[in-house]
Design a protein around this motif. Sequence first.
Motif, short mmCIF file in Angstrom:
data_model
loop_
_atom_site.label_atom_id
_atom_site.label_comp_id
_atom_site.label_asym_id
_atom_site.label_seq_id
_atom_site.Cartn_x
_atom_site.Cartn_y
_atom_site.Cartn_z
N UNK A 1 1.82 7.34 -12.04
CA UNK A 1 1.55 6.05 -12.66
C UNK A 1 0.10 5.64 -12.38
N UNK A 2 -0.54 5.06 -13.39
CA UNK A 2 -1.90 4.54 -13.25
C UNK A 2 -1.93 3.08 -13.69
N UNK A 3 -2.88 2.30 -13.17
CA UNK A 3 -2.91 0.87 -13.45
C UNK A 3 -3.20 0.60 -14.93
N UNK A 4 -2.43 -0.32 -15.49
CA UNK A 4 -2.63 -0.81 -16.86
C UNK A 4 -2.24 -2.28 -16.88
N UNK A 5 -2.31 -2.88 -18.05
CA UNK A 5 -1.95 -4.30 -18.18
C UNK A 5 -0.50 -4.51 -18.62
N UNK A 6 0.24 -3.42 -18.81
CA UNK A 6 1.63 -3.54 -19.24
C UNK A 6 2.48 -2.50 -18.51
N UNK B 1 1.31 -2.05 -14.93
CA UNK B 1 1.09 -3.42 -14.51
C UNK B 1 1.77 -3.69 -13.17
N UNK B 2 2.93 -3.08 -12.95
CA UNK B 2 3.59 -3.22 -11.65
C UNK B 2 2.69 -2.68 -10.55
N UNK B 3 2.12 -1.50 -10.78
CA UNK B 3 1.20 -0.92 -9.80
C UNK B 3 -0.01 -1.83 -9.60
N UNK B 4 -0.59 -2.31 -10.69
CA UNK B 4 -1.75 -3.21 -10.58
C UNK B 4 -1.39 -4.46 -9.78
N UNK B 5 -0.22 -4.99 -10.02
CA UNK B 5 0.21 -6.20 -9.30
C UNK B 5 0.35 -5.92 -7.80
N UNK C 1 0.83 -1.20 0.00
CA UNK C 1 0.00 0.00 0.00
C UNK C 1 0.87 1.25 0.00
N UNK C 2 1.87 1.28 0.84
CA UNK C 2 2.78 2.43 0.88
C UNK C 2 3.45 2.62 -0.48
N UNK C 3 3.91 1.54 -1.08
CA UNK C 3 4.56 1.61 -2.39
C UNK C 3 3.59 2.11 -3.44
N UNK C 4 2.35 1.63 -3.40
CA UNK C 4 1.35 2.04 -4.39
C UNK C 4 1.09 3.54 -4.30
N UNK C 5 1.02 4.08 -3.08
CA UNK C 5 0.80 5.51 -2.92
C UNK C 5 1.94 6.31 -3.54
N UNK C 6 3.18 5.89 -3.29
CA UNK C 6 4.33 6.61 -3.85
C UNK C 6 4.34 6.52 -5.37
N UNK C 7 4.05 5.35 -5.92
CA UNK C 7 4.04 5.17 -7.37
C UNK C 7 2.94 6.02 -8.01
N UNK C 8 1.74 6.00 -7.43
CA UNK C 8 0.64 6.79 -7.99
C UNK C 8 0.93 8.28 -7.87
N UNK C 9 1.56 8.70 -6.79
CA UNK C 9 1.88 10.12 -6.61
C UNK C 9 2.89 10.60 -7.65
#
Length: 390
Positions: free
Chosen positions: A277-282, A286-290, A266-274
Motif C-alpha cells: 500500500x502507498x499513500x493516496x487521498x482515498x 488514505x488509511x496509511x496517510x492518516x 509506525x508499526x502499523x504503517x510498516x506492515x501496511x506498506x510491506x
Amino acid sequence: MTSEKIIGTFLDFYRERGHRPLPESTLVRPPDDPVLFTTSGMHPLTPYLEGRPHPLGRRLVNVQRCLRTTDLGEVGDDTHLTVFQMLGSWSLGDYGVPQSLRWGYELLRDGFGVPHDRLHATVFGGDDQVGPDTDSLELWHRLGVPVELTGRENWWSNGPTGPCGPDSEIFVWTGDTPPTGTPGTDGRWMEVWNHVGMRYHRHSDGRLEPLRRPDVDTGVGLERLEMVLRGHRSVFEGDGFEPWVRGVGGLWQPDEAELRLVCDHLRSSVVVMADGVRTTNTGRGYVLRRLIRRTLTTLWRGDPARSLADLPGEPFTRTLDQFRQHADIDELRGLLLAEERRFRDLLRRGRPVVSRLLSRGLLRDEDYRHLHDTYGLPRELVDGLVDQAA
C-alpha cells in the motif's frame, strides 16, 4: 513465553487435532471485497464459511495479520491496536462449538498454564430472533468455569450482512488479587478468545437465514494473549513493540499516551506498506496517510523539528520478521519521509490560513471542516497551530 512460542504452541495444539495450517493472507483485500483490509482471521475464509468446500479440508488453523480502523479512537489504551496478529481455528461443518470450547479451555489451562480459577466465560443469552446458546452454557457448567449470559455482546459478524452467529468469549483474570466479579463488572477480566458458532447468514433487511452447514470460527489476539500470559500491564510491553518503544522513547521521550500512539501507528504503517500500500487521498492509501500524519501530528506537538529520519532500523527489521513479510527497509523509510515532507509543506501553507480564521475569533466546527476538507488539516493539528498562535 515469547510471542514465537505462543504461536508455535497454538499451531501445534491444533495440528495434533487434525487441523491443516492455512496460508496467511495479505492485508489487502481483493477488488470485489467491499472491505479495504483483512479485519479478522475469518475474513479471507468467508466463502468457505458460507458453504464452499475448502481444498485443505474441514479443520483449519493459522495466524493472520489484521487491521481495524474501527479501533483507531481506542489505540493508546492497554489492549487496542490498529494492526495485530490473530490466531485462529476453524471447523467447516465438522465439530461443534462445545468441542471447540473444550479444546480452548484445555489449551489455555494445559498449553499456556492459565489456572482454572482465573477463567470466566460469557455466552449468548438470546434475543427476539435467536434463542440462548444452551449448548455452550452447559459445556461451561460441566467444566466448572463461571459463566454468564449476555445479549448482543455475544453475537458476532464481520459486517452488517454475511455469516454470523452466537459466540462464547473466554476471559482471563489479570488482577493481583483473587478473581472477583464478572467481566461485565470488573475490568480486570480480559477477553482473550472468541468462539463463534457460524449458523446464520444475515441479509440486508436484517433477516437471518440458517446456513446449510454450521461452522465454528475462533480467534485470539496474539498481542493480547501475550500480555495476559506474561503479566504485562499493556500490549505495548510485548515482543512486537519492544524495539519501537525503545527507539521512539529514546529519541523523543514522549509521554505514555503519545508513545503508545506513535509506536502503534509506525508499526502499523510498516506492515501496511510491506503489503504494497502507498499513500493516496482515498481508500487504503488514505488509511496509511492518516496513520502517518496522526503520528507526525503527535510528535510535532512536542517539537516541530522531530523527524522520522531519526528512527533506527531495528524496529523496521523486527516488525517485518514478526509479521513474516519481505520488503526493502530503505524503501519503506523513504516512503515515510516522502509523506513527512508533503505534510510539512501542507502545514507551511495551512498556517497562514488558520491565522486568518483566528483573526475573526475562535474557530467554529465549520472552520475545522473547511480546513480538513480543503487543506487536509486534521483537527488535532489545527488545535496545535492555534496553541502556537496564542
